[in-house]
Design an enzyme around this catalytic site. Structure first.
Site: not given
Lengths: 475, 97
Positions: A152, A176, A77
């Site tokens: 996210s 997330s 990420k």
């Protein structure tokens, strides 16, 4: 057809010379290139990845030990600091930022020979549940281009569902990792708070942020956690790892678990088709010898309010470092230092970051601190007590991950509060620091549904074993 | 209804070093009021006798030896991202107008 075998199989393949690290990296980069429509990836780290792959292949050729994950590519990420490219946190304020050091999680994976090939999209600064808050673009759901991949860690989840690489890394502050894993039909693990170092990961809320793996199966998640977990001198909130590690190995343990179904997570707010998937999991578990009880944690409906006070407060503090002076976007047309701070931040941050900074500033401000922040942290104590009470009677808890399946892009983006409500079943685990996992368990409206399993703090290995057990008994 | 005024928003923006347009002030006024309304119901919760939980590890006073550890991070790497660099000095605007 599967692009990649399990992590262990891929590692063995490289170690035995059946394939090379370079071939794996090239394959991952080609897959990333072929799947641009889904917008899962912000940038690739091709040069450095290929360089490391060449070095690893050389080491292996010379009979030197190259690590248990040698030649296995992965995606991180874009809030993980990495060498070889940029780390943006999907925010304009960090566009073109080059990390001066790498996150400990990345260092540990690299020490075992794994190769980071790309950075995945996220909601900017991890604020969100759909990547619609990314300052760059929205990640589409691999199963339906009109729907979100979640967030996210939406880019990471989509990347794994698309098999761009065997695994990806995400962060989970309020759901997330679990929510996008659920939306994309893959496994997402939120470990116990403190088990994986947060050093080198862009901070969101320091008391709830955790790092975790997104994978296609539970065993893979255990292997990745095993490599990353453990005390880190660079993060004083890290805890010791389980001496048995988190690699499950071949033999599943005999199971007759006692599992509590969280009543507050199975209410009217949940889509009936989603509920049916969870009920099927409960039936499967019963048939396989589990004892299922219904439990109530009466303070659970308060968890979201606690979360949206505590987290923005910590966010406002953590984002104060982005001031346009030492790194990040700096406004050229600024006359005074104050102008520089205000204009750099106002032009660099997106709307959600500003929203959270202001909520945080409000709840921490003089006259409101006791009523909001201190009160919320005290209700947090109540939640901790209720979970401890629940775990004194059962080994694990279960429920859905989200009230609905992956929603259409744009469906919730006009209403911040409506977006926050998607987190309703995931935030509690972050507030009390316990491990939780989402594993795919059926579908609703043709979209994946995730089953959420929770365990007491430090029982990450046990949680993984339970999750693998569910994988095996799924009807 | 904890309706935030325009002044409240401007004060928060100032504390957070944000500069908002008129449209943004109006938008955040509405959104923040709704969010704060939602979280405000916590004030009805009985928390008598409970202490706040600021972190859930149970760890306290984690120390390490006061020794320099070399992690291989160079000055150059750290300064690379500085927007206004003068040699090795970080340049900032003047403080007073």
């Amino acid at each position: 057809m599967s692009q990649w075998r399990t992590i262990q199989e891929e590692a063995t393949s490289v170690a035995t010379g059946a394939t090379t690290a370079v071939a794996n990296v090239q394959k991952a980069l080609a897959l990333i290139d072929a799947n641009k429509d889904f917008q899962a990836i912000i940038s690739t780290l091709s040069d450095r990845a290929l360089q490391r792959a060449k070095e690893l292949d050389e080491q292996i050729k010379n009979g030197k030990a190259a690590g248990r994950l040698a030649g296995v590519p992965f995606i991180a990420k874009d809030n993980f600091l990495t060498f070889g490219g940029e780390t943006t946190a999907a925010s304009n304020i960090l566009k073109s930022f080059e990390a001066p050091y790498q996150s400990t999680a990345i260092e540990k994976l690299e020490a075992e020979g794994a190769i980071c090939v790309a950075k995945a999209n996220l909601d900017a600064f991890a604020h969100g549940g759909s990547t619609e808050n990314s300052d760059f673009f929205v990640t589409k759901n691999p199963l339906d281009l009109t729907r979100v991949a979640g967030g996210s860690s939406g880019g990471s989840a989509a990347a794994v569902a698309l098999e761009l690489a065997p695994f990806a890394l995400g962060t989970d502050t309020g759901g997330s990792i679990r929510e996008p894993a659920s939306f994309c039909g893959i496994v997402g693990l939120k470990p116990t708070y403190g088990l994986v170092s947060r050093s080198g990961v862009v901070a969101m809320a320091s008391s709830t942020d955790v790092i975790g793996p997104l994978t296609r199966n539970v065993e893979d998640a255990g292997i990745v956690l095993d490599v990353m977990a453990g005390k880190d001198p660079l993060d004083s909130t890290t805890i010791e790892k389980n001496p048995d590690g988190y690699t499950l190995g071949a033999t599943p343990k005999q199971r007759s678990p006692k599992i509590g179904v969280i009543k507050e997570y199975m209410g009217d707010g949940v889509d009936p088709e989603v509920k049916r998937c969870i009920e099927r999991a409960i039936a499967d578990a019963k048939n396989a010898g589990a004892e299922i009880v219904e439990l109530s944690l009466p303070s659970l409906p308060l968890a979201l309010a606690v979360y949206y006070i505590v987290v923005p407060a910590e966010v406002s503090s953590n984002l104060s470092r982005y001031d346009g002076q030492r790194f990040g976007y700096s406004e050229k047309d600024a006359a005074t230092l104050d102008d520089s701070y205000e204009l750099s931040r106002s032009h660099g941050f997106g709307a959600e970051a500003k929203r959270r900074i202001m909520i945080g500033t409000y709840v921490l401000s003089s006259g409101y601190y006791d009523a909001y922040y201190k009160k919320a942290q005290t209700v947090r104590t109540k939640l901790c007590q209720e979970f401890a009470q629940a775990f004194s009677g059962v080994d694990y808890l279960l429920g859905p991950v989200t009230p609905e399946v992956a929603f259409k892009i744009g469906a919730n983006s006009e209403d911040p509060l409506k977006m926050y409500l998607i987190d309703i079943m995931t935030v509690a685990a972050n507030l009390v620091g316990i491990p939780a996992i989402s594993i795919p368990y059926g579908s609703a409206q043709d979209m994946p549904v995730g089953l959420q399993l929770l365990a007491p703090q430090h029982k990450d290995r046990e949680l993984l074993e339970l999750a693998r057990w569910f994988e095996g008994i799924k009807s | 209804m904890s309706k935030l005024s325009k002044d409240d928003i401007l004060k928060l923006a100032r504390l957070a070093r944000l500069r908002l347009s008129d449209d943004e002030v109006e938008k955040y006024q509405k959104e923040l009021s709704e969010i704060l309304d939602y979280v405000a119901h916590l004030d009805t919760v009985d928390t008598a006798g409970l202490e706040p939980t600021y972190q859930i590890t149970g760890l306290t006073n984690m120390t390490r030896k006061d020794e320099v550890m070399d992690y291989g991070v160079t000055q150059d790497a750290l300064l690379k991202n500085v927007p206004n660099l003068d040699g090795k000095l970080i340049k900032v605007r003047r403080m007073l107008s």
